[in-house]
Design an enzyme around this catalytic site. Sequence first.
Site, short mmCIF file in Angstrom:
data_model
loop_
_atom_site.label_atom_id
_atom_site.label_comp_id
_atom_site.label_asym_id
_atom_site.label_seq_id
_atom_site.Cartn_x
_atom_site.Cartn_y
_atom_site.Cartn_z
N HIS A 120 9.87 98.37 27.26
CA HIS A 120 8.45 98.19 26.92
C HIS A 120 7.61 98.15 28.20
O HIS A 120 7.13 97.09 28.60
CB HIS A 120 8.26 96.90 26.11
CG HIS A 120 9.12 96.83 24.90
ND1 HIS A 120 10.18 95.95 24.79
CD2 HIS A 120 9.13 97.56 23.76
CE1 HIS A 120 10.78 96.12 23.63
NE2 HIS A 120 10.16 97.09 22.99
N GLY A 143 22.56 119.30 32.07
CA GLY A 143 21.18 119.49 32.51
C GLY A 143 20.17 119.11 31.45
O GLY A 143 20.38 119.31 30.26
#
Length: 203
Positions: A120, A143
């Site tokens: 958060h 990737g």
Amino acid sequence: MKDYILGKNHKLGKYLSLGEFPEECPEKLDIGDNATIRSHSVIYRGTKIGDNFQTGHGVLIREGNTIGNNVSIGTHSILECENTIGNNVRIHSNCFIPEFVIIEDRAWIGPSVTVLNTLHPPCPKFSECAKGVVIGEGAKIGGGVTIGPKVKIGENSIVGFGSVVVSDVPENSVVVGNPAKVIKSKNELKCVMQFFERPYIWE
């Protein structure tokens, strides 16, 4: 006076910044033998790096990192503060590693991998909350993968390219997707080129 200690047999590119920041950090940057640090890289003081270290161009490494031997960090990758990286680790180009991440020996991280560490943001308890991401020994991260906060990637597991990992990955497993799910074990992989009986048999 130099703000860094550099081992023997090093190769340094142009336009480097070694050990200059942050000014309040009392410890010098310490880099072992046989380092190759390419142009436009910035490495802060207070970081300790082992032997046979390599960077691509324009790498940024902040203070307080501990990096083992035979580690390579690719072009334009960023390593924030206070990470722990083991031996024989490969981090490819354009990766972002935030604070407090543990990357164990022989982990392989593909290009453009992003690790996140805050549930958060911005959090007033950041230094306590942001810890917990672990990339286990021998894990392979494809990737473009995003790894979320608190996630532990198990030993010898494989994360398929482009996946978004929001929960722990069991060891020796293959996960793909968004959110990433287990699809098989590592030993169930097949070499589509038929060069080997199965991938990673050489390990």
